[in-house]
Design an enzyme around this catalytic site. Structure first.
Site, PDB file in Angstrom:
ATOM      1  N   ASP A 108      -3.205   2.491  -5.931  1.00 51.62           N
ATOM      2  CA  ASP A 108      -2.066   2.572  -5.004  1.00 51.62           C
ATOM      3  C   ASP A 108      -1.893   1.358  -4.103  1.00 51.62           C
ATOM      4  O   ASP A 108      -1.150   1.425  -3.116  1.00 51.62           O
ATOM      5  CB  ASP A 108      -2.184   3.827  -4.138  1.00 51.62           C
ATOM      6  CG  ASP A 108      -3.439   3.841  -3.275  1.00 51.62           C
ATOM      7  OD1 ASP A 108      -4.347   3.020  -3.531  1.00 51.62           O
ATOM      8  OD2 ASP A 108      -3.515   4.666  -2.352  1.00 51.62           O
ATOM      9  N   GLU A 109      -2.532   0.247  -4.421  1.00 56.45           N
ATOM     10  CA  GLU A 109      -2.334  -0.946  -3.592  1.00 56.45           C
ATOM     11  C   GLU A 109      -2.578  -2.214  -4.396  1.00 56.45           C
ATOM     12  O   GLU A 109      -3.294  -2.213  -5.392  1.00 56.45           O
ATOM     13  CB  GLU A 109      -3.231  -0.924  -2.352  1.00 56.45           C
ATOM     14  CG  GLU A 109      -4.714  -0.929  -2.650  1.00 56.45           C
ATOM     15  CD  GLU A 109      -5.555  -1.012  -1.386  1.00 56.45           C
ATOM     16  OE1 GLU A 109      -5.269  -1.869  -0.519  1.00 56.45           O
ATOM     17  OE2 GLU A 109      -6.505  -0.221  -1.268  1.00 56.45           O
ATOM     18  N   ASP A 125       0.851  -1.183   0.000  1.00 60.42           N
ATOM     19  CA  ASP A 125       0.000   0.000   0.000  1.00 60.42           C
ATOM     20  C   ASP A 125       0.892   1.239   0.000  1.00 60.42           C
ATOM     21  O   ASP A 125       1.733   1.396   0.880  1.00 60.42           O
ATOM     22  CB  ASP A 125      -0.899  -0.011   1.244  1.00 60.42           C
ATOM     23  CG  ASP A 125      -2.077   0.945   1.123  1.00 60.42           C
ATOM     24  OD1 ASP A 125      -2.106   1.731   0.161  1.00 60.42           O
ATOM     25  OD2 ASP A 125      -2.951   0.915   1.994  1.00 60.42           O
TER      26      ASP A 125
END
Length: 444
Positions: A104-105, A10
């Site tokens: 973003d993860e 993350d």
């Protein structure tokens, strides 16, 4: 049985961290990313802003009251997507089994870690974080455990900019004291029901009789949550399928009351969704328009064609026609347009032609697009050619960003990722040497 290891990476405060990376003056300062209007929400908050209680999805007005000295910037998705692509490339090299969750993860299950010791997993995670920082300049937190649930919890425990490996023998010690809301699938309703029974932690849920859980949450959901509470998570890490729709929506600062203003807003939302459609190389059969009135009543209208289209004019005409039927009495607070029924390799066939819509008048107030797209060169108006956060370039001073503008002047901080904190210069707003720039230029 061979030990299974799932990792969850993350990116920390991704949007705000990207702004701090490419605008060095903002490093270590509170930053809020999101809309600038009174109804806007926070898309990202730096850890310096979070220390004051600001967070993502919070109304921007509330966040600014909590952190009045924060720098507020519009989102630059062009920049974020570029950084995200670099991160995902690193993860794909590290593991062929990869499941992106958002920009973003992602989850990954490296075959090389099957049966590995916690120490080996920790070394792998350390290298992974170092590779991501080398490729992007940004921090990332990594968690590892025997399943996706534990990996996700571990990455949360590792924040910010850390690594947490939950070994099999410590799973219960980590899970049991956590609130039940930490489990996937436990929302406000399920949490309230469990609290009535005195169940506040994951350990308490794990200790419940399964029949009691079924009675409260239902058989399917109750069984799954009970297994997750006991650390049993066999869900595979797998690539996600292609998006089923693309959409864009806007909440207006001032309610729209003129139909021409509604048509104009619908056209802008259709164009924003269309950009995503074209970028994916797809076409759409279904157009849906969603309208929320001033009293928060929401209505929608859809139209589906027998053939798919990627033609902007055609899709816009359909959306505007649907808007006429969806708009209620009184003002319009929100408008959204979604394109669904997506197909690959768009055919030349279009929707049935519709009558052209009348030219739209300006919307009744500034509009903050939900997708926070980067301003285009033709967005400049005579009244306010620059807004804070705009990327600009100057032949002498290089790449920079607008800190403020007004009274015929504009203050620009000329800096990029590699320059370190740059000097602020105040120029005439109509300076012919000052022009809009690609946000990716700030990565230089």
């Amino acid at each position: 049985m061979t030990a299974r290891w799932v990792l969850h990476l993350d990116m920390d405060a991704f949007f705000a961290a990207a702004e701090q990376l490419t605008r060095p003056t903002l490093r270590e300062r509170p930053v809020l990313v999101g809309g600038l209007g009174p109804r806007a929400v926070v898309a990202g908050a730096s850890y310096q802003a979070r220390a004051f209680g600001a967070r993502s999805a919070m109304p921007m007005g509330q966040a600014r009251r909590l952190c009045p000295h924060a720098v507020v910037l519009p989102a630059r998705f062009t920049l974020y997507k570029e950084l995200s692509s670099r991160v995902m490339a690193i993860l794909a090299d590290a593991s062929p089994v990869l499941e992106p969750v958002s920009i973003d993860e992602a989850f990954l299950e490296p075959p090389a870690l099957a049966g590995a010791s916690p120490q080996e997993v920790e070394r792998f995670g350390t290298r992974l974080r170092a590779d991501v920082r080398a490729a992007t300049g940004l921090p990332a937190s990594v968690g590892a455990g025997s399943g996706k649930q534990l990996a996700k919890i571990a990455s949360e425990l590792a924040k910010p900019d850390g690594l947490r490996v939950i070994a099999p023998e410590e799973e219960r010690a980590v899970l049991d004291p956590l609130p039940v809301r930490s489990l996937w699938g436990v929302g406000p309703v399920a949490e309230a029901g469990l609290r009535k029974l005195g169940v506040h932690t994951i350990g308490q849920l794990a200790a419940m009789d399964l029949r009691e859980v079924h009675g409260l949450l239902g058989t399917a959901i109750g069984t799954e949550l009970h297994r997750l509470a006991r650390g049993i998570d066999e869900r595979p890490v797998a690539p996600r399928g292609a998006a089923k729709q693309v959409s864009a929506e806007t909440t207006f600062d001032t309610d729209l009351t003129a139909m021409t203003a509604v048509h104009d807003a619908v056209a802008r939302m259709t164009e924003a969704a269309h950009r995503r459609l074209v970028a994916a190389g797809r076409a759409a059969r279904t157009v849906t328009v969603k309208v929320r009135s001033a009293d928060f009543t929401t209505s929608s209208r859809s139209e589906t064609s027998t053939v798919a289209s990627a033609d902007l004019a055609t899709l816009t005409a359909v959306a505007q026609r649907l808007a006429r039927a969806a708009v209620p009495e009184g003002g319009v607070r929100l408008i959204g347009v979604s394109l669904a029924g997506l197909t690959d390799d768009p055919p030349p066939a279009l929707f049935e032609p519709a009558a052209a819509e009348p030219a739209a008048e300006p919307a009744a107030g500034p509009v903050e697009p939900a997708e926070q797209s980067t301003p285009r060169a033709d967005d400049r108006s005579a009244e306010r050619p620059w807004r804070p956060g705009d990327d600009v370039t100057h032949p002498e001073y290089g790449h920079g960003w607008v800190q403020g503008a007004g009274h015929g002047r504009v203050t620009v901080r000329f800096e990029t990722r590699s320059t370190g904190p740059g000097k602020a210069r105040t120029l005439r707003a109509d300076d012919p040497d000052l022009s809009r720039a690609d946000p990716l230029g700030s990565l230089a």
